[in-house]
Design an enzyme around this catalytic site. Structure first.
Site, PDB file in Angstrom:
ATOM      1  N   TYR B 440      -0.943  -2.646  -5.098  1.00  0.00           N
ATOM      2  CA  TYR B 440      -0.044  -3.735  -4.652  1.00  0.00           C
ATOM      3  C   TYR B 440       1.596  -3.423  -5.171  1.00  0.00           C
ATOM      4  O   TYR B 440       1.814  -2.405  -5.857  1.00  0.00           O
ATOM      5  CB  TYR B 440      -0.555  -5.162  -5.201  1.00  0.00           C
ATOM      6  CG  TYR B 440      -0.753  -5.537  -6.304  1.00  0.00           C
ATOM      7  CD1 TYR B 440      -0.349  -4.726  -7.550  1.00  0.00           C
ATOM      8  CD2 TYR B 440      -1.440  -6.604  -6.725  1.00  0.00           C
ATOM      9  CE1 TYR B 440      -0.662  -5.144  -8.724  1.00  0.00           C
ATOM     10  CE2 TYR B 440      -1.696  -7.018  -8.074  1.00  0.00           C
ATOM     11  CZ  TYR B 440      -1.094  -6.170  -9.135  1.00  0.00           C
ATOM     12  OH  TYR B 440      -1.306  -6.744 -10.323  1.00  0.00           O
ATOM     13  N   GLU B 441       2.416  -4.344  -4.654  1.00  0.00           N
ATOM     14  CA  GLU B 441       3.814  -4.036  -4.851  1.00  0.00           C
ATOM     15  C   GLU B 441       4.321  -2.824  -3.975  1.00  0.00           C
ATOM     16  O   GLU B 441       5.041  -1.939  -4.715  1.00  0.00           O
ATOM     17  CB  GLU B 441       4.212  -4.157  -6.226  1.00  0.00           C
ATOM     18  CG  GLU B 441       4.107  -5.337  -7.060  1.00  0.00           C
ATOM     19  CD  GLU B 441       4.607  -6.634  -6.301  1.00  0.00           C
ATOM     20  OE1 GLU B 441       5.554  -6.596  -5.548  1.00  0.00           O
ATOM     21  OE2 GLU B 441       4.243  -7.694  -6.539  1.00  0.00           O
ATOM     22  N   GLY B 442       3.566  -2.419  -2.996  1.00  0.00           N
ATOM     23  CA  GLY B 442       3.717  -1.137  -2.494  1.00  0.00           C
ATOM     24  C   GLY B 442       2.858  -0.154  -2.943  1.00  0.00           C
ATOM     25  O   GLY B 442       2.933   0.339  -4.199  1.00  0.00           O
TER      26      GLY B 442
END
Lengths: 600, 600
Positions: B440-442
């Protein structure tokens, strides 16, 4: 929900084209092996596993096994019916001895079925496959009476079997076991103790379960030299073969695990259970190793199976899911975004998985062939050579395969982005399930020490020298080939790293054995790279030849050549780094007193 | 059950000795920073997290969050009380702006608390820490009225906040989002659409939740240039600040995940919910990136926290569990077996974890200091240099840390052998929880492309050239030091690999951008090795100086020197292999047509 399609084409390639199993038709058990038999078996096993077992994988994980108040255990919905069909089709007895009702086919065939089953439903697979080791041990060390009583019904799958080694305070160090075997007047023993982590220790698939149990007789020597092996049936067998009394063995609880929920992992309590010694007193560990070696190759195949099914689902997702655009410009300009398989980093993960699953499959099946040759090859020399090689390769097939397989399941989950973390997509189950093959049947650290501490020095390094000679020979033969030269050169470089690491051990392990221990795990991985690299050189050679002769299925062979190149360029460089790590030695690793690891 | 003790000593070392935070006392926000304040904050945060949050970690995992028929969500038992105490102690507002009630302390302090919380209970941690990003975005882009209305109560922890980016069909490619924002007469917007994977989207910890939502206004341009950011409170706020009507936003379901069960991961339905634009129309992605950058460093710290707690428990187990004997002869001959910490392969895993957690901690906290300096350093040049550097390091802290952290949790689980796979030992939870920070978050693949595709070429490579200069300078300064010379030489070699890889990109990415994409992930990892190596060179320099001046706590500093050496000998060699993989280029990786990845 994930899907599974058995990699039938690749399996046929390995058996018919790479191993050329039918060329060994003059060896016992190989008589009936023809490309047609291979095709039929592979097709049918693929069909069975994808249609019958795969649909029960996610549900089996969700539901798990259930222990009831009376100690009985039920398997997840559908397992019982699936097992009946599995048994009926004979999938469990492929390579079991024909004299007791097995099909007596060479090991690679059993490995095909194992891989397919492990891909489709590894939780299910543990029920029949644990019995394989038990059968092997009874076959190798049991009395004729034991064989007659138990083998036919275990081989037919009417009964299943288990291996009971681990106790709460000991796993790797079996010298510490406390389970006792008191001799009784009738020649049997009363077995008492607690065993843990017993796969398939209790279940509802068969009426009887044959436990093989390590225990100590009174006054037995300390340590591993005082361990004997016992056969303990769940239900005692009457002289006429009918089932008699329930034995004093029961499942005390089921372990709650990270994964593998379809498998019943039991705490087994032996309360004076009646057992019979298998093999000689105090030689139980040797008898158990017959099981362990077979099981270790099987555990490598478990990893492979999970990597394969994870790969297939990631490929499907990567071709379907659209996000962003190819770096080289829109691949499908009419759509709002390109399928993510256009992105190099997605490709990297898929190509890593493809190169490894195909390479590891070839390695596992080759090892299966070597097992056969170690028993059946015509000359003593050939048998010895095969035995040396399979001894060397077994810890690599177990350790290297399961390490890479876990990474592959993690990467294939990564292809799904956030969806990979969500249960309904099923990718996270593959990761949870793929974690255990790195641990059981000897942790991968134990495999590495088996390789470096036992197999390398054995007979003055005979096995590894033969392995080097084999690789060197195939490298030299391919060096000038325009299609294979680069691959051969890179394999030559990788095996050079392995030789340098071997030499470093030779020069540094005598003065300090920790130098061996500190490098063993990395050595196992170098050897994995070299062994898989050898498989890729062979596969590339065949593919190039097929293309040259204008074979059908051109795309398949071209993909083999590309994948071989990818493995060489992208995965072999690790060998050099691993060698340098080994050369770092044990000093910094072992320098800190244990208390300095603590935080304050 | 696992235990957790905050690594207080190491944290004080990093803040007081490595970063020397108190030496920046002339900068805003640093005025009150003294070694005493550091000691107090670190001690208290350590106490709170180990005593209040850690005991709720395993139970939170078991119980998970529960969604009720009315769409409300309850957190696991104990979370609500723990949050009240967390809020009361002000642990959530350490580095938040003082003008709205935050404590205004430099970022490294907030990172200390984040690491400790993530170690103790990451599922809990996601509730307060998601609000950090929301506060940052409102602070950076909101109107004064928005700030006055929301920031004080978000900073005090009375309300929490979320980030709503992902939709079922898009995550990485936000240009595809479909959530609509229709302008209303009063200047607000009606937000309609479905968002998925929304951490803390609904819960019972606070009365109100402030959602930041990406959506498109009517007629907005296609793709990422047409996205705006909206503030959507769960409960509307009246003019007098009291809570008014419930807004038309609700949790449709909770995601069932592999781990992080303590965190409520929601599908959020916006049914014409009232929202207010934050920042300019169609500039939403830029505003969101304010959140993302802060969040990315935070996600790196999540990985670090999980690696740390897994390490601690593996150390305890390795000192306690007895199996086998040291290769150099019995370490404790009076016992039946030695503790497994005597075995090199167990040490290997522990030393890898120790070298990485300490190095990654230094790197994360240094990045936190750079965030401060990028805003507050005295000269424009210093601010620009710090901003360049933290921009370059952010994807590395996120990507490299979370990759290594997951491996560490897996290895620490491995130290437990079979017990590591059993839930009650708690190690498998760390593995399941540590899997998500890689995604997550890229995803880490996205981080790698951020590093190589955006940060490297920006301003003609200014940032990476400055980084090379920094490393080269410190290497040169240490080269002739008898205690640091070898470490410096090895770091010089590793940065040489990074330079070679950078040059390779320069020469090969213009002709084919896939050559960049194919190497980006490996490049991120090389840079991680170099950046952590730089931290180790600095830490070793300090340790050597402390020892030379006869400091107390000699053992601590000696361990630093040994661990630095271990990192150099055992972990840096990967840089060379990664460079060679990069030089393999994109050709074999991208050659296969997608259909050839399918099995048949």
């Amino acid at each position: 929900m994930p899907s599974y399609q058995a990699p039938v084409r690749d399996m046929r390639f390995v058996i018919n084209e790479l191993l050329e199993l039918s060329s060994h038709a003059d060896l016992p058990g190989f008589e009936s092996v023809s490309p047609d038999l291979v095709d039929t078996l592979v097709e049918e096993a693929g069909k069975f596993t994808s249609e019958v077992l795969a649909p029960l994988n996610a549900t089996g994980d969700r539901e798990g096994c259930t222990r009831h108040a009376d100690g009985s255990v039920t398997t997840p919905a559908g397992f019982k019916e699936a097992y009946a069909r599995f048994r009926e089709a004979g999938w469990g007895s492929i390579s079991m001895p024909a004299e007791y009702g097995g099909q007596g086919l060479p090991h690679p065939f059993a490995f095909v079925v194992e891989e397919f089953v492990d891909s489709a439903n590894i939780g299910f697979g543990l029920f029949p496959f644990l019995a394989v080791g038990a059968v092997a041990a009874i076959y190798a060390a049991g009395t004729e009476e034991q064989k007659q009583t138990y083998l036919p019904r275990m081989i037919s799958g009417e009964w299943l079997g288990t291996m009971n080694l681990t106790e709460p305070h000991c796993g790797t160090d079996l010298g510490l076991i406390r389970t006792k075997a008191e001799p009784l007047d009738d020649g049997s023993y009363a077995i008492s103790g607690t065993k843990i982590f017993i796969s398939s220790g209790e279940h509802d698939l068969t009426e009887n379960i044959i436990h093989l149990v390590l225990a100590k007789t009174p006054g037995a020597p300390e340590g591993t030299k005082g361990i004997s092996l016992f056969l303990v049936p769940k239900v005692l067998v009457n002289a006429d073969g009918s089932l008699g009394e329930r034995n004093a063995v029961s499942c005390g609880s089921l372990e709650e695990k990270m994964g593998l929920h379809g498998s019943a992992t039991c705490v087994m309590n032996y309360d004076g259970a009646k057992g019979w010694m298998v093999g000689e007193e105090n030689k139980g560990l040797a008898a158990m190793f017959v099981m362990m070696n077979a099981a270790r190759l099987g555990v490598g195949i478990q990893g492979l199976g999970l990597a394969e099914v994870a790969y297939q689902n990631a490929v499907a997702y990567a071709r379907e899911r659209r996000q962003g655009r190819a770096l080289t410009g829109p691949a499908e300009p009419d759509e709002k975004a390109d399928p993510i398989i256009v992105h190099p980093d997605v490709r990297r993960m898929l190509m890593d998985a493809k190169a490894l699953t195909e390479g590891l499959r070839a390695l596992a099946l080759w090892s299966g062939l070597l097992v056969e040759l170690s028993h059946k090859a015509k000359t003593e020399e050939e048998r010895r050579a095969a035995d040396d090689l399979v001894g060397l390769l077994t810890p690599v097939v177990k350790g290297y395969t399961t390490e890479r397989a876990f990474e592959i399941t993690v990467n294939m989950q990564q292809v799904f982005g956030g969806h990979g973390y969500i249960r309904e997509w099923g990718m996270e189950q593959f990761v949870r399930d793929a974690r255990i093959p790195m641990i059981y049947e000897g942790t991968n650290g134990v495999q590495a020490m088996d390789l470096c501490g036992r197999k390398l020095p054995k007979h003055g390094g005979r096995a590894v020298q033969a392995f080097f000679k084999l690789v060197d020979g195939e490298v030299a033969a391919a060096m000038d080939d325009p299609q294979l030269g680069d691959l051969a050169a890179r394999l030559g470089k990788a095996v050079g790293e392995q030789k340098a690491a071997t030499m470093w051990f030779l020069q540094n392990a005598m003065t300090n054995p920790n130098n061996l221990g500190a490098g063993a795990f990395h050595y196992m991985n170098i050897m994995g790279i070299v062994a898989v690299g050898l498989m890729w050189l062979r596969m590339a050679r065949i593919a190039a030849a097929k293309l040259a002769e204008g074979a059908d299925d051109k795309a398949f062979y071209e993909a083999k050549l590309t994948t071989a190149r990818y493995f060489a360029e992208r995965m072999m460089p690790d060998a050099g780094a691993l060698r340098r790590k080994i050369e770092g030695g044990a000093e910094a690793m072992m320098a800190l007193p244990p208390e300095l690891f603590e935080r304050s």
